[in-house]
Design a protein around this motif. Sequence first.
Motif, PDB file in Angstrom:
ATOM      1  N   SER A 291       0.828  -1.210   0.000  1.00 26.69           N
ATOM      2  CA  SER A 291       0.000   0.000   0.000  1.00 26.69           C
ATOM      3  C   SER A 291       0.857   1.252   0.000  1.00 26.69           C
ATOM      4  O   SER A 291       0.436   2.290  -0.507  1.00 26.69           O
ATOM      5  CB  SER A 291      -0.937  -0.015   1.211  1.00 26.69           C
ATOM      6  OG  SER A 291      -0.181  -0.146   2.398  1.00 26.69           O
TER       7      SER A 291
ATOM      8  N   VAL B 120      10.137  -5.723   8.642  1.00 26.61           N
ATOM      9  CA  VAL B 120       8.760  -5.249   8.567  1.00 26.61           C
ATOM     10  C   VAL B 120       8.400  -4.430   9.812  1.00 26.61           C
ATOM     11  O   VAL B 120       7.731  -3.404   9.739  1.00 26.61           O
ATOM     12  CB  VAL B 120       7.819  -6.469   8.467  1.00 26.61           C
ATOM     13  CG1 VAL B 120       6.365  -6.055   8.591  1.00 26.61           C
ATOM     14  CG2 VAL B 120       8.053  -7.210   7.160  1.00 26.61           C
ATOM     15  N   ARG B 121       8.876  -4.923  10.962  1.00 26.70           N
ATOM     16  CA  ARG B 121       8.567  -4.220  12.207  1.00 26.70           C
ATOM     17  C   ARG B 121       9.103  -2.796  12.188  1.00 26.70           C
ATOM     18  O   ARG B 121       8.497  -1.883  12.718  1.00 26.70           O
ATOM     19  CB  ARG B 121       9.180  -4.973  13.395  1.00 26.70           C
ATOM     20  CG  ARG B 121       8.161  -5.777  14.139  1.00 26.70           C
ATOM     21  CD  ARG B 121       8.794  -6.384  15.358  1.00 26.70           C
ATOM     22  NE  ARG B 121       9.850  -7.327  14.991  1.00 26.70           N
ATOM     23  CZ  ARG B 121      10.608  -7.969  15.872  1.00 26.70           C
ATOM     24  NH1 ARG B 121      10.447  -7.739  17.162  1.00 26.70           N
ATOM     25  NH2 ARG B 121      11.511  -8.814  15.480  1.00 26.70           N
TER      26      ARG B 121
ATOM     27  N   MET C 235       6.880  -0.528  10.297  1.00 30.77           N
ATOM     28  CA  MET C 235       5.733  -0.147  11.111  1.00 30.77           C
ATOM     29  C   MET C 235       6.126   0.890  12.159  1.00 30.77           C
ATOM     30  O   MET C 235       5.367   1.817  12.438  1.00 30.77           O
ATOM     31  CB  MET C 235       5.127  -1.389  11.769  1.00 30.77           C
ATOM     32  CG  MET C 235       4.501  -2.317  10.734  1.00 30.77           C
ATOM     33  SD  MET C 235       3.950  -3.880  11.434  1.00 30.77           S
ATOM     34  CE  MET C 235       2.648  -3.309  12.505  1.00 30.77           C
TER      35      MET C 235
ATOM     36  N   ASN D  14       4.611   4.627  12.218  1.00 26.63           N
ATOM     37  CA  ASN D  14       3.909   5.103  13.410  1.00 26.63           C
ATOM     38  C   ASN D  14       4.330   6.504  13.832  1.00 26.63           C
ATOM     39  O   ASN D  14       3.581   7.181  14.528  1.00 26.63           O
ATOM     40  CB  ASN D  14       4.128   4.138  14.580  1.00 26.63           C
ATOM     41  CG  ASN D  14       3.090   3.040  14.594  1.00 26.63           C
ATOM     42  OD1 ASN D  14       1.971   3.236  14.114  1.00 26.63           O
ATOM     43  ND2 ASN D  14       3.438   1.885  15.126  1.00 26.63           N
TER      44      ASN D  14
ATOM     45  N   GLU E 215      12.911  -0.834  17.279  1.00 27.21           N
ATOM     46  CA  GLU E 215      11.677  -1.430  17.776  1.00 27.21           C
ATOM     47  C   GLU E 215      11.241  -0.872  19.121  1.00 27.21           C
ATOM     48  O   GLU E 215      10.061  -0.751  19.411  1.00 27.21           O
ATOM     49  CB  GLU E 215      11.914  -2.941  17.877  1.00 27.21           C
ATOM     50  CG  GLU E 215      10.686  -3.728  18.166  1.00 27.21           C
ATOM     51  CD  GLU E 215      11.048  -5.184  18.381  1.00 27.21           C
ATOM     52  OE1 GLU E 215      10.214  -5.899  18.933  1.00 27.21           O
ATOM     53  OE2 GLU E 215      12.165  -5.581  17.989  1.00 27.21           O
TER      54      GLU E 215
END
Lengths: 209, 209
Positions: free
Chosen positions: A73, A91-92, A95, A99, A190
């Motif tokens: 997306s 991938v984390r 994200m 965020n 993370e």
Amino acid sequence: MTEKYPSQLLQDAVEAISSLPGVGSRSALRLALHLLGQPKENVHHFTQAINRLADEVHYCRECMMISDSDRCSICSDGKRDHRTICVVESVRDVMSVENTGQFRGVYHVLGGIISPINGIGPSDLTIRQLVERVSALSAEEGAPQVEVILALSGDVEGETTSFYIYRQLGSLPVKVSALARGLGFGDDLEYADSLTLGRSIVNRQIFKP
Amino acid sequence: MTEKYPSQLLQDAVEAISSLPGVGSRSALRLALHLLGQPKENVHHFTQAINRLADEVHYCRECMMISDSDRCSICSDGKRDHRTICVVESVRDVMSVENTGQFRGVYHVLGGIISPINGIGPSDLTIRQLVERVSALSAEEGAPQVEVILALSGDVEGETTSFYIYRQLGSLPVKVSALARGLGFGDDLEYADSLTLGRSIVNRQIFKP
């Protein structure tokens, strides 16, 4: 403690669950018994969601991000700056950066980090694809300069990987930057709070203008 | 934190995993991505073990313990004392008592504890089956007396359940006992809570009468 389980089925389930990272056999037993206390439909829903993830997930052909289709997306979003590429380990990390709400470019997921101790070399990562992608973008006539932001962890492996990528991009007319280190040395993306991480994106250090 | 997941499949898996007790959305994401990094066969093995547990597990028709058949290995063991029944809340408690190696009787798993706040009443537990079982055993002519050991938690719900069972067994010629309560083995008096220490004094063991 060598537990004696009252049922082979229970033992199998506990062993399967305790194969997850950070889940000991005691927690695994607790989770197995919790699942056993649920209606079967709930358990099937649980396992189906996991099976579908393993069986049906796609990887974006541009940024290697996991996705429900061949193009994620973010890469499909025309409003994002496709010439500013944030290179992350996983991938984390995508994200985590998303965020912060501070980044309007796109990503490139390496799928790991160079780590000789774990037997992970450059060819195990998507570095070649990154170089090809950047190379194609920077070959476009009259388009703005491409920027590659190296958003890797601040530990030795992250620094090594950043330096390796920096060298690989050396001959291309691209800007290369890295996250500002407002974070402590060795901190993982993370676990960073999003304010600090957002600042690090905004105040990225320019390595090669 | 409302995470935006890059994939619906990932989101579904994270939601499924975070429905487990004690697993937050961050841990669930970590576990989902761990599973995604595994070969598909491993993931299928994982989910299959859980599905089989839910689909194929049996409950022992005597003690209500989970089992691979209609009669558990403890109830099938002729060397155990089938007239000393240890009443516990859950399968885990059976395993805890079994691990001590100190008990050679059999069990009765209630499947919970009386807890009005959680909407669990006596009829949700296997108390009726316990009374029937004890009743049948104590009706056997010339056999030794049956003993029911109430091995439930020492909190209000455990005490309530113990008392309820004690009342239900009231008319039967059975011995009823409860777990000894006192200081843990090796505990310091200094750090014991006064309720426990008080109980230890009142229920002191008599070495020499």
